[in-house]
Design a protein around this motif. Structure first.
Motif, PDB file in Angstrom:
ATOM      1  N   MET A 403     -27.757  18.858  10.333  1.00 15.83           N
ATOM      2  CA  MET A 403     -28.679  18.458   9.262  1.00 15.83           C
ATOM      3  C   MET A 403     -29.741  17.571   9.910  1.00 15.83           C
ATOM      4  O   MET A 403     -29.550  16.373  10.081  1.00 15.83           O
ATOM      5  CB  MET A 403     -27.916  17.762   8.142  1.00 15.83           C
ATOM      6  N   LYS A 404     -30.871  18.161  10.248  1.00 15.83           N
ATOM      7  CA  LYS A 404     -31.846  17.517  11.135  1.00 15.83           C
ATOM      8  C   LYS A 404     -32.718  16.485  10.440  1.00 15.83           C
ATOM      9  O   LYS A 404     -33.176  15.537  11.073  1.00 15.83           O
ATOM     10  CB  LYS A 404     -32.758  18.576  11.759  1.00 15.83           C
ATOM     11  N   THR A 405     -32.982  16.685   9.161  1.00 15.82           N
ATOM     12  CA  THR A 405     -33.904  15.781   8.469  1.00 15.82           C
ATOM     13  C   THR A 405     -33.211  14.848   7.498  1.00 15.82           C
ATOM     14  O   THR A 405     -33.770  13.808   7.141  1.00 15.82           O
ATOM     15  CB  THR A 405     -34.956  16.587   7.676  1.00 15.82           C
ATOM     16  N   ALA A 406     -32.025  15.210   7.030  1.00 16.68           N
ATOM     17  CA  ALA A 406     -31.338  14.422   6.011  1.00 16.68           C
ATOM     18  C   ALA A 406     -31.132  12.993   6.494  1.00 16.68           C
ATOM     19  O   ALA A 406     -30.674  12.766   7.615  1.00 16.68           O
ATOM     20  CB  ALA A 406     -29.990  15.061   5.667  1.00 16.68           C
ATOM     21  N   GLY A 407     -31.484  12.037   5.649  1.00 18.02           N
ATOM     22  CA  GLY A 407     -31.309  10.640   6.003  1.00 18.02           C
ATOM     23  C   GLY A 407     -32.163   9.753   5.122  1.00 18.02           C
ATOM     24  O   GLY A 407     -32.874  10.211   4.225  1.00 18.02           O
ATOM     25  N   TYR A 408     -32.070   8.487   5.384  1.00 18.33           N
ATOM     26  CA  TYR A 408     -32.757   7.478   4.588  1.00 18.33           C
ATOM     27  C   TYR A 408     -33.978   6.954   5.357  1.00 18.33           C
ATOM     28  O   TYR A 408     -34.067   7.093   6.577  1.00 18.33           O
ATOM     29  CB  TYR A 408     -31.797   6.336   4.265  1.00 18.33           C
ATOM     30  N   ASN A 409     -34.916   6.374   4.609  1.00 19.45           N
ATOM     31  CA  ASN A 409     -36.132   5.808   5.211  1.00 19.45           C
ATOM     32  C   ASN A 409     -36.794   6.791   6.183  1.00 19.45           C
ATOM     33  O   ASN A 409     -36.925   6.521   7.383  1.00 19.45           O
ATOM     34  CB  ASN A 409     -35.802   4.495   5.921  1.00 19.45           C
ATOM     35  N   MET A 444     -35.710  -1.688  -3.206  1.00 18.18           N
ATOM     36  CA  MET A 444     -35.489  -3.124  -3.063  1.00 18.18           C
ATOM     37  C   MET A 444     -34.244  -3.430  -2.228  1.00 18.18           C
ATOM     38  O   MET A 444     -34.107  -4.521  -1.682  1.00 18.18           O
ATOM     39  CB  MET A 444     -35.399  -3.767  -4.443  1.00 18.18           C
ATOM     40  N   ALA A 445     -33.351  -2.433  -2.127  1.00 16.59           N
ATOM     41  CA  ALA A 445     -32.156  -2.576  -1.286  1.00 16.59           C
ATOM     42  C   ALA A 445     -32.423  -2.135   0.149  1.00 16.59           C
ATOM     43  O   ALA A 445     -31.487  -1.965   0.932  1.00 16.59           O
ATOM     44  CB  ALA A 445     -31.009  -1.769  -1.877  1.00 16.59           C
ATOM     45  N   GLY A 446     -33.694  -1.959   0.498  1.00 19.02           N
ATOM     46  CA  GLY A 446     -34.047  -1.573   1.862  1.00 19.02           C
ATOM     47  C   GLY A 446     -34.120  -0.079   2.084  1.00 19.02           C
ATOM     48  O   GLY A 446     -34.135   0.383   3.230  1.00 19.02           O
ATOM     49  N   GLY A 447     -34.141   0.700   0.997  1.00 20.43           N
ATOM     50  CA  GLY A 447     -34.248   2.154   1.112  1.00 20.43           C
ATOM     51  C   GLY A 447     -32.919   2.874   1.232  1.00 20.43           C
ATOM     52  O   GLY A 447     -32.878   4.100   1.229  1.00 20.43           O
ATOM     53  N   VAL A 448     -31.830   2.123   1.337  1.00 22.85           N
ATOM     54  CA  VAL A 448     -30.499   2.725   1.483  1.00 22.85           C
ATOM     55  C   VAL A 448     -29.623   2.219   0.349  1.00 22.85           C
ATOM     56  O   VAL A 448     -29.275   1.032   0.296  1.00 22.85           O
ATOM     57  CB  VAL A 448     -29.844   2.365   2.832  1.00 22.85           C
ATOM     58  N   ALA A 449     -29.292   3.105  -0.580  1.00 22.58           N
ATOM     59  CA  ALA A 449     -28.441   2.732  -1.700  1.00 22.58           C
ATOM     60  C   ALA A 449     -27.448   3.850  -1.962  1.00 22.58           C
ATOM     61  O   ALA A 449     -27.643   4.984  -1.521  1.00 22.58           O
ATOM     62  CB  ALA A 449     -29.280   2.446  -2.956  1.00 22.58           C
ATOM     63  N   GLY A 450     -26.401   3.536  -2.692  1.00 15.50           N
ATOM     64  CA  GLY A 450     -25.383   4.544  -2.948  1.00 15.50           C
ATOM     65  C   GLY A 450     -25.834   5.626  -3.886  1.00 15.50           C
ATOM     66  O   GLY A 450     -25.357   6.765  -3.828  1.00 15.50           O
ATOM     67  N   HIS A 451     -26.771   5.301  -4.767  1.00 12.82           N
ATOM     68  CA  HIS A 451     -27.175   6.240  -5.819  1.00 12.82           C
ATOM     69  C   HIS A 451     -28.472   6.974  -5.514  1.00 12.82           C
ATOM     70  O   HIS A 451     -28.782   7.971  -6.164  1.00 12.82           O
ATOM     71  CB  HIS A 451     -27.338   5.488  -7.138  1.00 12.82           C
ATOM     72  N   GLY A 453     -32.043   7.275  -2.353  1.00  6.89           N
ATOM     73  CA  GLY A 453     -32.576   6.908  -1.047  1.00  6.89           C
ATOM     74  C   GLY A 453     -32.552   8.023  -0.026  1.00  6.89           C
ATOM     75  O   GLY A 453     -33.237   7.962   0.990  1.00  6.89           O
ATOM     76  N   LEU A 454     -31.757   9.073  -0.280  1.00  5.53           N
ATOM     77  CA  LEU A 454     -31.640  10.164   0.680  1.00  5.53           C
ATOM     78  C   LEU A 454     -32.837  11.108   0.558  1.00  5.53           C
ATOM     79  O   LEU A 454     -33.252  11.470  -0.547  1.00  5.53           O
ATOM     80  CB  LEU A 454     -30.342  10.935   0.442  1.00  5.53           C
ATOM     81  N   PHE A 455     -33.384  11.501   1.702  1.00  4.07           N
ATOM     82  CA  PHE A 455     -34.451  12.498   1.782  1.00  4.07           C
ATOM     83  C   PHE A 455     -33.923  13.677   2.599  1.00  4.07           C
ATOM     84  O   PHE A 455     -33.086  13.498   3.487  1.00  4.07           O
ATOM     85  CB  PHE A 455     -35.690  11.926   2.476  1.00  4.07           C
ATOM     86  N   SER A 456     -34.461  14.870   2.325  1.00  5.99           N
ATOM     87  CA  SER A 456     -33.968  16.044   3.054  1.00  5.99           C
ATOM     88  C   SER A 456     -34.870  17.240   2.808  1.00  5.99           C
ATOM     89  O   SER A 456     -35.632  17.285   1.837  1.00  5.99           O
ATOM     90  CB  SER A 456     -32.549  16.383   2.589  1.00  5.99           C
ATOM     91  N   THR A 457     -34.759  18.227   3.681  1.00  3.38           N
ATOM     92  CA  THR A 457     -35.311  19.551   3.428  1.00  3.38           C
ATOM     93  C   THR A 457     -34.303  20.376   2.636  1.00  3.38           C
ATOM     94  O   THR A 457     -33.112  20.030   2.559  1.00  3.38           O
ATOM     95  CB  THR A 457     -35.604  20.284   4.741  1.00  3.38           C
ATOM     96  N   ALA A 458     -34.765  21.492   2.094  1.00  2.00           N
ATOM     97  CA  ALA A 458     -33.858  22.416   1.417  1.00  2.00           C
ATOM     98  C   ALA A 458     -32.839  22.988   2.401  1.00  2.00           C
ATOM     99  O   ALA A 458     -31.667  23.170   2.065  1.00  2.00           O
ATOM    100  CB  ALA A 458     -34.658  23.544   0.760  1.00  2.00           C
ATOM    101  N   ASN A 459     -33.269  23.264   3.629  1.00  6.51           N
ATOM    102  CA  ASN A 459     -32.373  23.859   4.615  1.00  6.51           C
ATOM    103  C   ASN A 459     -31.175  22.957   4.913  1.00  6.51           C
ATOM    104  O   ASN A 459     -30.036  23.424   5.015  1.00  6.51           O
ATOM    105  CB  ASN A 459     -33.134  24.155   5.904  1.00  6.51           C
ATOM    106  N   ASP A 460     -31.424  21.650   5.036  1.00 11.26           N
ATOM    107  CA  ASP A 460     -30.309  20.742   5.299  1.00 11.26           C
ATOM    108  C   ASP A 460     -29.335  20.716   4.133  1.00 11.26           C
ATOM    109  O   ASP A 460     -28.103  20.661   4.327  1.00 11.26           O
ATOM    110  CB  ASP A 460     -30.828  19.330   5.575  1.00 11.26           C
ATOM    111  N   LEU A 461     -29.851  20.740   2.909  1.00 11.82           N
ATOM    112  CA  LEU A 461     -28.960  20.787   1.747  1.00 11.82           C
ATOM    113  C   LEU A 461     -28.179  22.092   1.708  1.00 11.82           C
ATOM    114  O   LEU A 461     -27.016  22.115   1.289  1.00 11.82           O
ATOM    115  CB  LEU A 461     -29.764  20.630   0.460  1.00 11.82           C
TER     116      LEU A 461
END
Length: 579
Positions: A403-409, A444-451, A453-461
């Motif tokens: 999963m190359k793009t999935a992640g926060y910030n 406000m939590a720095g871009g990483v939260a449990g609910h 904050g995750l960004f991704s492409t369709a391919n990674d999902l």
């Protein structure tokens, strides 16, 4: 019967149910003429990717572009020609070489011999003349590198060869001892599937055009995978309504609440499976700050089911005081919540988290969807692992699985142009949000939260969806036990449709959720920004829809027009017509 015996019996029954659950059903409908001529140390198909640094080297980058582009769907690769081979490949441990026998010179092969001295893993992919004479340079490398061959050279040959290297296509030709199975997604857009892809495409195109025309969203990416084969993948519209940047399939989207099941939940699945946490233990057991409060005795299982009685949402950004937010970074304001917007340090630790812990709790057991639930699960995970959750999920899942793009910030890792803008925030950050999470609390939590904050492409999902359909396995490696996937994705509540972290199809057909034709086995989640992923074990289907429906301002038209559900129904109609 004592309580321990009842619990043991329950676990036994659940294990038996899991054993009968549907496994992944890869169906290869494409003729793959790739042959695996020599498989050094069983290198092909490539397995875990977190320790693999891949360079792709070809005699001509333009001529072999389809080969390179197909490899890029599976892993981060750097592509080079042979002009500065030695220097450019120095920091890579795996070198995939592609070329026709006419293009690969003796000098190039001598360079590969040097890479063998330097302990590189070389995968040689050669095209043409498999059944003819042995190339004069073959003895230079024979038996020392993994070698694949294809009896022709074309775009199809290049794509099939690349998919074969990663297990996107099974290798069924040649020596029976060197045949392989499919272990990853296959990118053949429904070829040989028996589905009327053209008719389905027309339906989805019409719905997408309607969504853009009615300004439900300026653009979107839609993807569908069936039996491990990508049967549909298309981008529509533009990043914004100014129509300057066309949407493309590898654009990165803010997933919003899909973060719950693709970010936080797999971490919790991993910790539960490793017996690091126990879902029936309480918040007070894991979190010191919760011990003396009204949440001390709430179990993690109850939290995951959204049955803990938490407040649904706390608008923290509305409580900011003068000086909390400023337009420039400083020693006291280093939490970047958007371009030219900086929050004072430790605001989440000092203000937000204590407020959540001290918030009211309603009677436990009723279903009340709450973002606080996943804030809690992130805190539990980080206290137990001593690793920030965004890094932990990369370690245990994203990097190994490809999963190359999935992640926060994402702005810390990708150029702005690759990330779809969301809202033009006029109330909090006063700027167009580009690569900063739309959810105010997560920002406000720095871009990483449990609910969120995750960004991704369709391919990674899609990769993640296939992992779930495979009940925990992908790329030839097992990441979760089948029973773990079955537990979290199946209905676990007596009062709602929910699984553990996962949402599920509603049993009330009048609600048509997530679509009219979805069945009771379907699980997944939606996201506030206009996203969703739905996984259907019955049909071995993963459906992904990504958009920025909150641009330039929040609009409900995507839901009012049932864009996501109608597209899913178009896919189901195509499947049903083929039966």
């Amino acid at each position: 019967m004592n309580q321990l015996s009842i619990k043991s019996l329950t676990l036994f029954v659940f294990a038996m149910l899991c054993a009968g659950a549907v496994n992944a059903q890869y169906k290869q409908t494409v003729l793959n003429k790739t042959q695996l001529l020599f498989n050094k140390e069983h290198a092909v198909p490539l397995g875990r990717l977190d320790q693999t640094k891949i360079a792709v080297v070809t005699p001509d980058l333009q001529k072999y572009a389809p080969f390179i582009q197909q490899l890029e769907r599976y892993a981060d690769v750097a592509s080079f020609d042979f002009s500065k081979y030695d220097e450019q490949t120095k920091y890579f441990n795996t070198i995939i070489v592609g070329g026709t026998e006419a293009d690969l010179s003796k000098e190039m092969l001598y360079m590969l011999r040097q890479s063998l001295v330097n302990r590189k893993n070389i995968i040689l992919c050669r095209f043409q003349d498999l059944n003819g004479s042995i190339p004069q340079w073959a003895p230079l490398l024979g038996g020392r590198v993994t070698e694949l061959g294809y009896p022709s050279f074309s775009e199809v040959a290049q794509r099939n060869m690349a998919m074969s290297v990663f297990g996107g296509l099974a290798i069924t030709e040649g020596n029976s001892r060197n045949r392989t199975e499919q272990t990853r997604l296959q990118y053949t857009l429904g070829e040989g599937s028996g589905l009327n892809i053209a008719k389905m495409t027309q339906k989805i195109d019409r719905i997408a055009d309607e969504a853009i025309r009615e300004k439900a969203a300026p653009g979107m990416v839609v993807m569908a995978v069936k039996n491990g084969q990508v049967i549909f993948e298309k981008a529509y519209g533009t990043h914004t309504y100014d129509k300057k940047s066309p949407t493309v399939i590898d654009d990165i989207f803010d997933l919003a609440s899909v973060s719950k099941i693709a970010g936080t939940t797999p971490v919790i699945m991993h910790l539960q499976e490793k017996e690091i946490i126990n879902l029936d233990s309480t918040m007070g057991h894991y979190l010191w700050q919760a011990k003396a409060g009204n949440k001390a005795n709430i179990s993690l299982r109850t939290v995951l089911l959204h049955e803990a009685g938490f407040t649904p949402f706390i608008p923290f950004y509305r409580h900011l005081k003068p000086g909390d937010l400023q337009t420039t970074s400083s020693a006291t304001h280093q939490t970047k919540v958007a371009d030219n917007a900086y929050l004072r340090n430790n605001y989440y630790r000092d203000v937000m988290w204590p407020e959540m812990l001290n918030s009211a709790v309603k009677p436990i057991g009723d279903y009340v969807y709450s973002d606080i639930s996943m804030y809690v699960m992130k805190e539990v995970a980080e206290h137990e692992t001593a690793i920030p959750m965004d890094e932990y999920v990369q370690q245990i899942l994203y990097r190994p699985i490809g999963m190359k793009t999935a992640g926060y910030n994402p702005r810390e890792r990708f150029e702005r142009y690759r990330i779809i803008p969301t809202e033009n925030d006029t109330s909090f950050r006063k700027v167009l949000l580009e690569g900063y999470v739309h959810d105010q609390g997560a920002a406000m939590a720095g871009g990483v939260a449990g609910h969120a904050g995750l960004f991704s492409t369709a391919n990674d999902l899609a990769i993640y969806g296939q992992l779930l359909l495979n009940r925990g396995e992908y790329g030839g490696t097992r990441y979760f036990k089948p029973a773990t996937v079955d537990l979290f994705t199946s209905k676990q509540s007596k009062t709602s449709r929910r699984g553990l972290g996962f949402d599920r199809a509603d049993s009330d057909p009048k609600k048509e959720y997530p679509s009219k034709l979805a069945n009771s086995a379907v699980f997944g989640h939606t996201g506030y920004t206009g996203t969703c992923i739905w996984v259907d074990p019955k049909h071995q289907l993963t459906y992904i829809f990504l958009s920025n429906r909150v641009h330039p301002q929040v609009s409900n038209k995507l839901s009012d027009l049932s864009i996501r559900g109608r597209m899913l129904d178009a896919i189901y109609e195509t499947i049903n017509e083929a039966k």
